[in-house]
Design a protein around this motif. Structure first.
Motif, PDB file in Angstrom:
ATOM      1  N   LEU A  56       4.606   5.445   7.915  1.00  0.00           N
ATOM      2  CA  LEU A  56       4.870   4.197   8.291  1.00  0.00           C
ATOM      3  C   LEU A  56       4.474   4.015  10.114  1.00  0.00           C
ATOM      4  O   LEU A  56       4.442   2.945  10.320  1.00  0.00           O
ATOM      5  N   ILE A  57       5.290   5.316  10.261  1.00  0.00           N
ATOM      6  CA  ILE A  57       4.812   5.140  11.900  1.00  0.00           C
ATOM      7  C   ILE A  57       3.324   4.643  12.020  1.00  0.00           C
ATOM      8  O   ILE A  57       3.282   3.773  13.614  1.00  0.00           O
ATOM      9  N   VAL A  58       2.390   5.698  12.010  1.00  0.00           N
ATOM     10  CA  VAL A  58       0.798   5.949  12.281  1.00  0.00           C
ATOM     11  C   VAL A  58       0.725   4.902  12.142  1.00  0.00           C
ATOM     12  O   VAL A  58      -0.710   4.179  12.069  1.00  0.00           O
ATOM     13  N   PHE A  59       0.628   4.941  10.505  1.00  0.00           N
ATOM     14  CA  PHE A  59      -0.584   4.181  10.106  1.00  0.00           C
ATOM     15  C   PHE A  59       0.045   2.485   9.403  1.00  0.00           C
ATOM     16  O   PHE A  59      -0.471   1.579  10.078  1.00  0.00           O
ATOM     17  N   ALA A  60       1.376   2.701   9.238  1.00  0.00           N
ATOM     18  CA  ALA A  60       1.568   0.820   7.985  1.00  0.00           C
ATOM     19  C   ALA A  60       2.188   0.555   9.778  1.00  0.00           C
ATOM     20  O   ALA A  60       2.251  -1.029  10.165  1.00  0.00           O
ATOM     21  N   THR A  61       2.765   1.028  10.698  1.00  0.00           N
ATOM     22  CA  THR A  61       3.281   0.167  11.819  1.00  0.00           C
ATOM     23  C   THR A  61       1.758   0.195  13.422  1.00  0.00           C
ATOM     24  O   THR A  61       1.319  -0.492  14.098  1.00  0.00           O
ATOM     25  N   ALA A 120      -4.570  -4.316   5.650  1.00  0.00           N
ATOM     26  CA  ALA A 120      -3.994  -4.711   4.140  1.00  0.00           C
ATOM     27  C   ALA A 120      -4.260  -3.524   3.099  1.00  0.00           C
ATOM     28  O   ALA A 120      -2.509  -3.587   3.024  1.00  0.00           O
ATOM     29  N   LEU A 121      -5.035  -3.227   3.212  1.00  0.00           N
ATOM     30  CA  LEU A 121      -4.757  -1.567   1.839  1.00  0.00           C
ATOM     31  C   LEU A 121      -3.730  -0.801   2.470  1.00  0.00           C
ATOM     32  O   LEU A 121      -3.133  -0.178   2.149  1.00  0.00           O
ATOM     33  N   VAL A 122      -3.392  -0.289   4.078  1.00  0.00           N
ATOM     34  CA  VAL A 122      -2.990   0.271   4.668  1.00  0.00           C
ATOM     35  C   VAL A 122      -0.872   0.146   3.976  1.00  0.00           C
ATOM     36  O   VAL A 122      -0.459   0.466   3.979  1.00  0.00           O
ATOM     37  N   TRP A 123      -1.346  -1.302   4.572  1.00  0.00           N
ATOM     38  CA  TRP A 123       0.135  -1.901   4.413  1.00  0.00           C
ATOM     39  C   TRP A 123       0.751  -2.133   2.560  1.00  0.00           C
ATOM     40  O   TRP A 123       1.555  -1.865   2.267  1.00  0.00           O
ATOM     41  N   GLY A 124       0.071  -1.788   1.974  1.00  0.00           N
ATOM     42  CA  GLY A 124      -0.195  -1.637   0.003  1.00  0.00           C
ATOM     43  C   GLY A 124       0.343  -0.282   0.162  1.00  0.00           C
ATOM     44  O   GLY A 124       1.372   0.062  -0.717  1.00  0.00           O
ATOM     45  N   LEU A 138      -1.009   1.364  12.973  1.00  0.00           N
ATOM     46  CA  LEU A 138      -2.159   1.033  13.799  1.00  0.00           C
ATOM     47  C   LEU A 138      -2.298   0.195  12.610  1.00  0.00           C
ATOM     48  O   LEU A 138      -3.504  -1.124  12.630  1.00  0.00           O
ATOM     49  N   GLY A 139      -2.013  -0.012  11.368  1.00  0.00           N
ATOM     50  CA  GLY A 139      -1.563  -1.381  10.442  1.00  0.00           C
ATOM     51  C   GLY A 139      -1.219  -3.047  11.462  1.00  0.00           C
ATOM     52  O   GLY A 139      -1.938  -3.943  11.886  1.00  0.00           O
ATOM     53  N   GLN A 140      -0.189  -3.010  12.354  1.00  0.00           N
ATOM     54  CA  GLN A 140       0.210  -4.306  12.309  1.00  0.00           C
ATOM     55  C   GLN A 140      -1.398  -4.451  13.510  1.00  0.00           C
ATOM     56  O   GLN A 140      -1.603  -5.814  14.528  1.00  0.00           O
ATOM     57  N   GLN A 141      -1.401  -3.207  14.434  1.00  0.00           N
ATOM     58  CA  GLN A 141      -2.692  -3.215  15.636  1.00  0.00           C
ATOM     59  C   GLN A 141      -3.291  -4.334  15.078  1.00  0.00           C
ATOM     60  O   GLN A 141      -4.389  -4.952  15.507  1.00  0.00           O
ATOM     61  N   ALA A 142      -3.996  -3.578  14.097  1.00  0.00           N
ATOM     62  CA  ALA A 142      -5.318  -4.184  13.120  1.00  0.00           C
ATOM     63  C   ALA A 142      -5.153  -5.640  12.402  1.00  0.00           C
ATOM     64  O   ALA A 142      -6.180  -6.260  12.669  1.00  0.00           O
ATOM     65  N   TRP A 143      -3.642  -6.168  12.452  1.00  0.00           N
ATOM     66  CA  TRP A 143      -3.776  -7.404  11.304  1.00  0.00           C
ATOM     67  C   TRP A 143      -3.483  -7.906  13.131  1.00  0.00           C
ATOM     68  O   TRP A 143      -4.766  -9.302  12.845  1.00  0.00           O
ATOM     69  N   LEU A 144      -2.891  -7.893  13.990  1.00  0.00           N
ATOM     70  CA  LEU A 144      -3.089  -9.139  15.173  1.00  0.00           C
ATOM     71  C   LEU A 144      -4.521  -9.180  15.830  1.00  0.00           C
ATOM     72  O   LEU A 144      -5.455 -10.227  15.913  1.00  0.00           O
ATOM     73  N   TYR A 145      -5.087  -8.022  15.373  1.00  0.00           N
ATOM     74  CA  TYR A 145      -6.494  -7.655  16.313  1.00  0.00           C
ATOM     75  C   TYR A 145      -7.595  -9.122  15.540  1.00  0.00           C
ATOM     76  O   TYR A 145      -8.469 -10.029  15.837  1.00  0.00           O
ATOM     77  N   LEU A 204      -5.554  -7.758  -0.472  1.00  0.00           N
ATOM     78  CA  LEU A 204      -5.512  -6.614  -1.202  1.00  0.00           C
ATOM     79  C   LEU A 204      -4.258  -6.148  -1.537  1.00  0.00           C
ATOM     80  O   LEU A 204      -4.140  -4.588  -1.739  1.00  0.00           O
ATOM     81  N   ILE A 205      -3.010  -6.482  -0.613  1.00  0.00           N
ATOM     82  CA  ILE A 205      -1.624  -5.386  -0.936  1.00  0.00           C
ATOM     83  C   ILE A 205      -1.085  -5.816  -1.945  1.00  0.00           C
ATOM     84  O   ILE A 205      -0.701  -4.126  -2.569  1.00  0.00           O
ATOM     85  N   PRO A 206      -1.054  -5.900  -2.759  1.00  0.00           N
ATOM     86  CA  PRO A 206      -0.706  -6.254  -4.081  1.00  0.00           C
ATOM     87  C   PRO A 206      -1.223  -5.444  -5.569  1.00  0.00           C
ATOM     88  O   PRO A 206      -1.599  -4.401  -5.539  1.00  0.00           O
ATOM     89  N   VAL A 207      -3.042  -5.643  -4.748  1.00  0.00           N
ATOM     90  CA  VAL A 207      -3.887  -4.586  -5.803  1.00  0.00           C
ATOM     91  C   VAL A 207      -3.225  -3.033  -5.280  1.00  0.00           C
ATOM     92  O   VAL A 207      -2.970  -1.993  -5.863  1.00  0.00           O
TER      93      VAL A 207
END
Length: 304
Positions: free
Chosen positions: A227-232, A17-21, A234-241, A257-260
């Motif tokens: 966007l490559i390293v963190f949002a896509t 969530a923090l990474v996607w913000g 890391l972020g997507q992998q962490a979300w699915l996990y 947490l994203i909008p904040v």
């Protein structure tokens, strides 16, 4: 597949969530140098360079796919495509802060669609909370706020909202697939399938291909790298996990947490103002999300 512990799932969801913000700001910066389709393709292929070797190292190519798995993964790939492209196109018309606030409605959207499609909870349990959240979305998508609204805030807000619908469907369907496949397998396969579907669209939406890489500023490359390293990756992998561990409904709460983080980073990095409209909008969205959670918990308690 063995489910992650609740603590590990919550940690992964918080990170995601923090990474996607921050990714909202990254996408806004990237759109200054790349088109929406170019941004989506570059971030996707860059993430695959990380994910596929990691998958091969951790799973050794032992994964097998059934025909049913491939059909579900293709549908999930459409969800990834919709989320990435609709959000990017929406950011053409609204500010990053406004988009970040709208994304706060994701838990309510996930709960609504889950009640309609999976029927894990009655629709009337989530209807009121969803209505309050959507009122907040409508407020921040309107004209007249202090934050940059863009050329067409209603169009931009609608596109971002449709991107959230795509992600909600991806989260709901992803848990079913992860009963057999690992989150890492689901992540890179659905990302690859979404990219294959996007390649033909490149000829209709170009910027880098017309101007050349030499005119891209450093900020554009840095934003793309984030966007490559963190949002896509890391972020997507962490979300699915996290979804695998606690399910889409409980995971959706962490989207709060994203909008904040998006609001704070939009102000710090892009210099966007945070107005009263945005504060009231996020309050309505979070109130609706809380109402959905409270009603769901009350129903579960009554049934137990």
């Amino acid at each position: 597949m063995q489910k992650p512990s609740v603590f590990a799932a919550y940690a992964a969801l918080t990170t995601s969530a923090l990474v996607w913000g921050g990714s909202i700001v990254g996408q806004k910066l990237a759109l200054g140098a790349f088109s929406a389709v170019e941004t989506s393709l570059l971030r996707g292929f860059g993430a695959l360079v990380i994910l596929i070797p990691l998958w091969w190292w951790s799973e050794g190519g032992r994964t097998t796919w059934t025909a049913r798995d491939l059909r579900l993964l293709m549908l999930l790939g459409l969800g990834v495509l919709g989320n990435h492209l609709l959000t990017l196109f929406g950011l053409r018309y609204i500010g990053a802060a406004t988009a970040g606030v709208i994304i706060g409605a994701s838990p309510a959207i996930t709960a609504l669609l889950s009640s309609l499609l999976v029927r894990d909870i009655p629709f009337n349990t989530v209807a009121a909370g969803c209505a309050v959240s959507f009122a907040g979305v409508a407020l921040v998508s309107g004209v007249g706020g202090e934050a940059p609204s863009g050329d067409n805030p209603w169009l931009g807000g609608t596109l971002v909202l449709l991107g959230l619908v795509s992600w909600a469907l991806y989260s709901i369907g992803g848990r079913q697939v992860m009963e057999r496949l690992s989150p890492l397998t689901v992540n890179w396969t659905t990302l690859l399938l979404s990219l294959l579907l996007q390649i033909p669209l490149l000829w209709t939406d170009q910027k880098l291909l017309l101007t050349g890489a030499s005119v891209v500023p450093v900020s554009g490359w840095v934003a793309l790298g984030y966007l490559i390293v963190f949002a896509t990756a890391l972020g997507q992998q962490a979300w699915l996990y996290g979804v695998q561990g606690v399910g889409p409904s409980r995971a959706g709460v962490f989207v709060n947490l994203i909008p904040v983080s998006a609001l704070l980073l939009s102000a710090l990095v892009l210099g966007e103002a945070i107005g009263v409209r945005e504060i009231v909008g996020i309050a309505l969205i979070l109130a609706g999300v809380w109402l959905v959670g409270w009603q769901s918990a009350r129903l579960k308690h009554a049934g137990g």
